[in-house]
Design an enzyme around this catalytic site. Structure first.
Site, PDB file in Angstrom:
ATOM      1  N   ARG A  89      44.500 -24.061 -34.536  1.00  0.00           N
ATOM      2  CA  ARG A  89      43.257 -23.433 -34.989  1.00  0.00           C
ATOM      3  C   ARG A  89      42.320 -23.245 -33.806  1.00  0.00           C
ATOM      4  O   ARG A  89      42.070 -24.178 -33.044  1.00  0.00           O
ATOM      5  CB  ARG A  89      42.573 -24.312 -36.045  1.00  0.00           C
ATOM      6  N   ARG A 100      42.813 -19.057 -41.405  1.00  0.00           N
ATOM      7  CA  ARG A 100      43.011 -20.202 -40.503  1.00  0.00           C
ATOM      8  C   ARG A 100      44.329 -20.905 -40.791  1.00  0.00           C
ATOM      9  O   ARG A 100      44.765 -20.995 -41.938  1.00  0.00           O
ATOM     10  CB  ARG A 100      41.840 -21.185 -40.599  1.00  0.00           C
ATOM     11  N   ASP A 103      42.593 -25.976 -42.311  1.00  0.00           N
ATOM     12  CA  ASP A 103      41.202 -26.376 -42.522  1.00  0.00           C
ATOM     13  C   ASP A 103      41.220 -27.750 -43.177  1.00  0.00           C
ATOM     14  O   ASP A 103      41.884 -27.932 -44.203  1.00  0.00           O
ATOM     15  CB  ASP A 103      40.525 -25.349 -43.454  1.00  0.00           C
ATOM     16  N   ASP A 105      38.631 -30.687 -44.603  1.00  0.00           N
ATOM     17  CA  ASP A 105      37.240 -31.017 -44.933  1.00  0.00           C
ATOM     18  C   ASP A 105      37.172 -32.430 -45.494  1.00  0.00           C
ATOM     19  O   ASP A 105      37.969 -32.789 -46.366  1.00  0.00           O
ATOM     20  CB  ASP A 105      36.687 -30.043 -45.993  1.00  0.00           C
TER      21      ASP A 105
HETATM   22  P1  AMP Z   1      34.918 -25.096 -41.390  1.00  0.00           P
HETATM   23  O1  AMP Z   1      34.778 -23.746 -40.773  1.00  0.00           O
HETATM   24  O2  AMP Z   1      34.933 -25.104 -42.897  1.00  0.00           O
HETATM   25  O3  AMP Z   1      36.054 -25.907 -40.836  1.00  0.00           O
HETATM   26  O4  AMP Z   1      33.556 -25.858 -41.039  1.00  0.00           O
HETATM   27  C1  AMP Z   1      33.557 -26.925 -40.189  1.00  0.00           C
HETATM   28  C2  AMP Z   1      32.138 -27.241 -39.761  1.00  0.00           C
HETATM   29  O5  AMP Z   1      31.466 -27.871 -40.825  1.00  0.00           O
HETATM   30  C3  AMP Z   1      32.139 -28.166 -38.573  1.00  0.00           C
HETATM   31  O6  AMP Z   1      31.216 -27.709 -37.635  1.00  0.00           O
HETATM   32  C4  AMP Z   1      31.690 -29.499 -39.142  1.00  0.00           C
HETATM   33  O7  AMP Z   1      30.912 -30.215 -38.221  1.00  0.00           O
HETATM   34  C5  AMP Z   1      30.892 -29.077 -40.357  1.00  0.00           C
HETATM   35  N1  AMP Z   1      30.946 -30.046 -41.472  1.00  0.00           N
HETATM   36  C6  AMP Z   1      29.866 -30.536 -42.134  1.00  0.00           C
HETATM   37  N2  AMP Z   1      30.232 -31.371 -43.102  1.00  0.00           N
HETATM   38  C7  AMP Z   1      31.599 -31.414 -43.094  1.00  0.00           C
HETATM   39  C8  AMP Z   1      32.570 -32.131 -43.877  1.00  0.00           C
HETATM   40  N3  AMP Z   1      32.208 -32.952 -44.871  1.00  0.00           N
HETATM   41  N4  AMP Z   1      33.882 -31.939 -43.580  1.00  0.00           N
HETATM   42  C9  AMP Z   1      34.254 -31.081 -42.584  1.00  0.00           C
HETATM   43  N5  AMP Z   1      33.389 -30.392 -41.802  1.00  0.00           N
HETATM   44  C10 AMP Z   1      32.064 -30.561 -42.048  1.00  0.00           C
END
Ligand code: AMP
Length: 166
Positions: A89, A100, A103, A105
């Site tokens: 990624r 992507r 991912d 989370d």
């Molecule tokens: P994404 O594009 O969905 O992978 O978003 C990731 C971004 O969200 C990163 O900059 C992380 O620092 C932020 N972020 C905030 N809270 C979370 C969470 N609970 N889990 C994963 N990423 C998070």
């Protein structure tokens, strides 16, 4: 057996680029190989259409895992992001909500509430997303969600009836 001080965590996984199943399984393997992480259970994979972002994206394969870790929440986020990067990624090259390979989370870190610049836990959008609630329900249907104050199962039913699904 639980390590002393280990915290139960829930992580959502998604992939809509390349060999999606292989990407998700590689993420599980890498997490399991991390010394401070123990994989407890994994939901079935579910398929869903991409929401938002550029039009014409491939469908996602999504899932949810439960684990135990002695890492702090920020260390765990760093590990998840290392695994995302390790599986190809390139966050800096992606459009927002673009396709992507992986991912990850962080949905829940024990019972903690975290409102930091780079980390919000429980994950702020989990209660609006069928593709997160469905696999979460496979693992923890009675999990209480902080915003709606409903269980994961109740919230999934609510979103499904709102979107015209059964
Ligand atoms: P994404 O594009 O969905 O992978 O978003 C990731 C971004 O969200 C990163 O900059 C992380 O620092 C932020 N972020 C905030 N809270 C979370 C969470 N609970 N889990 C994963 N990423 C998070």
């Amino acid at each position: 057996m639980s390590a002393p001080g280990a915290v139960r965590v829930l992580v959502a996984l998604g992939s809509n680029l390349g060999d999606r199943r292989a990407n998700l399984e590689a993420a599980l393997a890498r997490l399991s190989a991390a010394p401070a992480f123990r994989l407890v259970s994994v939901s079935p994979w579910i398929e869903s259409a991409a929401e938002g972002g550029p039009a014409g994206q491939p469908d996602y394969l999504n899932g949810c895992l439960e684990g135990e870790t002695t890492l702090g929440p920020h260390e765990l986020l760093a590990l998840l992001q290392d695994i995302e990067a390790g599986l190809g990624r390139r966050r800096e090259l992606e459009p927002r909500h673009g396709a992507r390979t992986l991912d990850l989370d962080l949905l829940f870190y024990g019972e903690e509430t975290i409102e930091a610049e780079r980390l919000t836990v429980p994950h702020p959008r989990l209660e609006e997303r069928l593709f997160v609630l469905e696999p979460l329900c496979a693992l923890q249907p009675e999990r209480l969600l902080p915003r709606s104050r409903k269980t994961a199962r109740e919230r999934l039913q609510e979103l499904r009836s709102r979107s015209g699904q059964r």
